[in-house]
Enzyme design. Sequence first.
Site, PDB file in Angstrom:
ATOM      1  N   ASN A  87     -19.919 -72.100  31.114  1.00  0.00           N
ATOM      2  CA  ASN A  87     -19.677 -72.837  32.337  1.00  0.00           C
ATOM      3  C   ASN A  87     -21.031 -73.359  32.956  1.00  0.00           C
ATOM      4  O   ASN A  87     -21.146 -74.242  33.698  1.00  0.00           O
ATOM      5  CB  ASN A  87     -18.865 -72.584  33.541  1.00  0.00           C
ATOM      6  CG  ASN A  87     -18.343 -73.650  34.419  1.00  0.00           C
ATOM      7  OD1 ASN A  87     -17.869 -74.568  33.824  1.00  0.00           O
ATOM      8  ND2 ASN A  87     -18.459 -73.177  35.626  1.00  0.00           N
ATOM      9  N   LYS A 118     -21.190 -67.100  40.341  1.00  0.00           N
ATOM     10  CA  LYS A 118     -20.955 -67.048  38.850  1.00  0.00           C
ATOM     11  C   LYS A 118     -22.422 -67.147  38.317  1.00  0.00           C
ATOM     12  O   LYS A 118     -23.038 -66.554  37.391  1.00  0.00           O
ATOM     13  CB  LYS A 118     -20.064 -67.717  38.506  1.00  0.00           C
ATOM     14  CG  LYS A 118     -18.585 -67.418  38.646  1.00  0.00           C
ATOM     15  CD  LYS A 118     -17.615 -68.437  37.982  1.00  0.00           C
ATOM     16  CE  LYS A 118     -17.439 -69.871  38.236  1.00  0.00           C
ATOM     17  NZ  LYS A 118     -17.464 -70.121  39.525  1.00  0.00           N
ATOM     18  N   HIS A 129     -10.262 -75.379  43.585  1.00  0.00           N
ATOM     19  CA  HIS A 129      -9.707 -76.106  42.596  1.00  0.00           C
ATOM     20  C   HIS A 129      -8.002 -76.059  42.607  1.00  0.00           C
ATOM     21  O   HIS A 129      -7.460 -76.059  41.701  1.00  0.00           O
ATOM     22  CB  HIS A 129     -10.012 -75.303  41.309  1.00  0.00           C
ATOM     23  CG  HIS A 129     -11.237 -75.173  40.971  1.00  0.00           C
ATOM     24  ND1 HIS A 129     -12.156 -76.346  40.824  1.00  0.00           N
ATOM     25  CD2 HIS A 129     -12.267 -74.379  40.626  1.00  0.00           C
ATOM     26  CE1 HIS A 129     -13.408 -76.109  40.684  1.00  0.00           C
ATOM     27  NE2 HIS A 129     -13.756 -74.521  40.436  1.00  0.00           N
TER      28      HIS A 129
END
Length: 334
Positions: free
Chosen positions: A143, A120, A189
């Site tokens: 983020n 990302k 996660h």
Amino acid sequence: MGGLDLSRVLIVGLGRSGLAAARLAARDGTEVWITDQRRDPEFGDALVGLPSGVRRFFGGHPLECLEGVDLLVVSPGVAPDVEILRAARKRKISICTEVEFAWMHAPDAPLVAVTGSNGKSTVTMLTVEMLVAGGVAAVAGGNLGTAACELVMTGGWECWVLEISSFQAELLTEMKPSVGIFLNLSQDHLERHPDMASYGSAKRRLFAYQDASDVAVLNADDEQVIGTPTAARRRLFSLEEPADAWLDGQRLMLDGNFFVDRSDVALPGIHNMANALAATLAAVELGARPEDAAAVLGEFAGLDHRHLTIHEADGVRWVDDSKATNVGAALAAL
């Protein structure tokens, strides 16, 4: 929530993004309340920039902090099932994430939103560099680096590229990226999401509110990505077969045309060819040219702590890849 006609906003979680949301809400003239699990002394100087009239609830989230609140703005570190959010839902109080709160202030500005388990940050920065090379005033955040609300307050840009984690995407209610990018999906996660299905659903929410005027850039090589439901126009990238952007042996292709040779791409690794293709698709949609993308790919050597060679001696290479925090990232690096 549209129109931001709000009397009182509660910010839940006071990390970097929560504090930025509180400052933005205060700038709007909205009454701001804040709450965090930590106690006041633990914040140090972090609260200095907040207006004096902000009401504070520290050491937990008491239900009294919901009184008269029109909107909860939730930081990504706050799980969606905590008691304060459950209570807000029962009271029919609107809830949004910090990135969506920022987007509500600039819904007409072209937004590239980048999600996926890995890559990302690299794709976010590549896309920004390609847009800037094409003459578009673009900035990066979310983020990665600067909080989205901070970008709104700073201004001076015409297009924003936000890295979006699953924590930021899972509570989206209306945010509509002009270009959404879904790079890949691998196990990560699971301390937050109960299973891979929930993790994938959180990522896909980024595409839920797009319409036919928007674009979804999707990885054709990842079965969990390619099936993402969206009303947007789909643009596919692949390392394995012809697509809108793909790797044809040594050549990176865009819409059937060669635009850069793999040997001329500064980023190492086959996984970075996928990142290069995704960023190029996004940047070209918003004003960059293929030659702008090629020029950036020839110079962009990567971000710190991401597959970065830091020393070579006696036939041994030392690689800093400390951002490889899941199995998929580690396998790509190896």
